[in-house]
Scaffold this motif. Sequence first.
Motif, PDB file in Angstrom:
ATOM      1  N   TYR A 113       9.290   3.121  12.385  1.00  0.00           N
ATOM      2  CA  TYR A 113       8.621   2.906  11.100  1.00  0.00           C
ATOM      3  C   TYR A 113       9.613   2.474  10.021  1.00  0.00           C
ATOM      4  N   ILE A 387      -3.206   5.913  10.250  1.00  0.00           N
ATOM      5  CA  ILE A 387      -3.242   6.210   8.814  1.00  0.00           C
ATOM      6  C   ILE A 387      -3.370   7.716   8.566  1.00  0.00           C
ATOM      7  N   PHE A 390       0.044   9.184   9.436  1.00  0.00           N
ATOM      8  CA  PHE A 390       1.023   9.028   8.351  1.00  0.00           C
ATOM      9  C   PHE A 390       0.871  10.167   7.344  1.00  0.00           C
ATOM     10  N   PHE A 403       3.504   3.667   4.684  1.00  0.00           N
ATOM     11  CA  PHE A 403       2.200   3.009   4.601  1.00  0.00           C
ATOM     12  C   PHE A 403       1.917   2.375   3.243  1.00  0.00           C
ATOM     13  N   PHE A 439      -5.380  -2.272   8.513  1.00  0.00           N
ATOM     14  CA  PHE A 439      -5.713  -0.865   8.241  1.00  0.00           C
ATOM     15  C   PHE A 439      -6.848  -0.397   9.144  1.00  0.00           C
ATOM     16  N   SER A 442      -5.463  -0.006  12.618  1.00  0.00           N
ATOM     17  CA  SER A 442      -4.604   1.177  12.670  1.00  0.00           C
ATOM     18  C   SER A 442      -5.426   2.450  12.711  1.00  0.00           C
ATOM     19  N   PHE A 449       0.881  -0.028  13.729  1.00  0.00           N
ATOM     20  CA  PHE A 449       2.141  -0.149  12.996  1.00  0.00           C
ATOM     21  C   PHE A 449       3.333   0.264  13.854  1.00  0.00           C
TER      22      PHE A 449
END
Length: 476
Positions: A113, A387, A390, A403, A439, A442, A449
Amino acid sequence: MNRIKILKKENFNLENILCFFIVICPILDISSFLFRNIFGTNYSLSTVIRPLIPIISIIYLFFTNNKKFKKYSFLVFLIYAIYAVIHLYLFTTVTTGSSYSNVIHEAQYIINYSFMILNLFIYVYFFKNNNTEKLKKSILYATCIYIGSIYLAIITKTSSNTYMQEKMGYKGWLESGNSTGAIFILTMFIYMNYLKDKKYKKIAIPVLILVGIFLTTLIGTRVGLLGFILVISIYIIIQVFYSLLHNSKINKKMIFVAAGAIVAIAMLVVIFGSTTLERRKHLKNIESNIIDESINGNSHITGDLLKIKNKIDKNELEEGYMNNAQKQSIIDLYNIANTMNVTNNDQRMQQLIYNIALVKNQKNLVLILFGNGYMANFRELVLEMEIPAFLFNFGLCGFTLYFVPFLTIFIYGLYFGIKNIAKIDDEFIMYEVGSGFTFALSFFSGYTFFNSSTMMIIVVINALLINKIYKIKKEN
């Protein structure tokens, strides 16, 4: 101020190297797959080259920019490094006997990341004011290599299956079916603009057809089937919207080609069937394989989770296998899944319910800020939805660092597009929608990602969007 001649931009064309890096992404993916599955090692050509390009780029930028740039870049590096140390330390404090993996595996996510953000900065920096034709072409060429290698693998009967246990779907010499589908879907937002290019449409149209056949009939994922149809539909809507917005003649030929692709795919699915639909039928059929004796019916969580839940009820769980917060979260998951009538093979929903419950039951502000560990959970409860991962597993700080930069570009692009609606073109809209589409992928698909090559497509889409914004600003 004298600089080493080779470091001058006109002599050291880093933009070409960055484009070449995109083109060889499929080769690096195939290399990783072959080394992992044939030689049984996680190390390959990809292990060296993937980090090498961004490292060389940032070193180049560091030594060819002023002190202010160096100071800020070092400060950003320090912020990410401090977060990484704190997160990994906390990971060691929350791991239990049920944890899916160790701190080294967790560090791999942090590194991936972090490189993602580094690549985002590098590509935006180098291409925000430059011609992006080479960058767009590199995406088209990379897609050609991806789809060509997959059909070659299928023809030679050396393709791996998307779903290994059921022996369903094809994904060529690539590691993940979902990531492969995400790559093809996201690249469409870039190379579909070539459908109107006299020179490159000869490549773009056949590629689009081959990709469409693969995603809708062969790969076996919902992301592939629904994603392809959705992107084609988005393209048609954008072309009509753009033509109406600028009072120009609608390109009926391109709309006919795109609409024809949807009709052709529908006919292929009806005539030859779809691995995706077969997979959905298979999952529906095995729902009744797991019986929950407590409710005398189909279980609403997986079989392994049901065993753990029953052991918790009977106080038979091994010492240290799970902490109290995890045990309570399993019970919460069981109750909520029953209430919501979740199917036992819907692991993503079970993962989401469990991780929300875990944060609530941990009641730890430090873990909320820096994350409770991605690999710290039982294997079936590791969040595939990135998401939420994260936010929960990497904390508010991780969510902000990894993000929010992409979210910021998307929101700014949306604001800029609305403000300059008369000046934007269909390319801009495709990039903006593509940025937001990442998005959705994800969230619903996961590992978007994190995957090294999918990450690069996302980076390129955002770099192209920023380039469009700068161009419009310059024209004004």
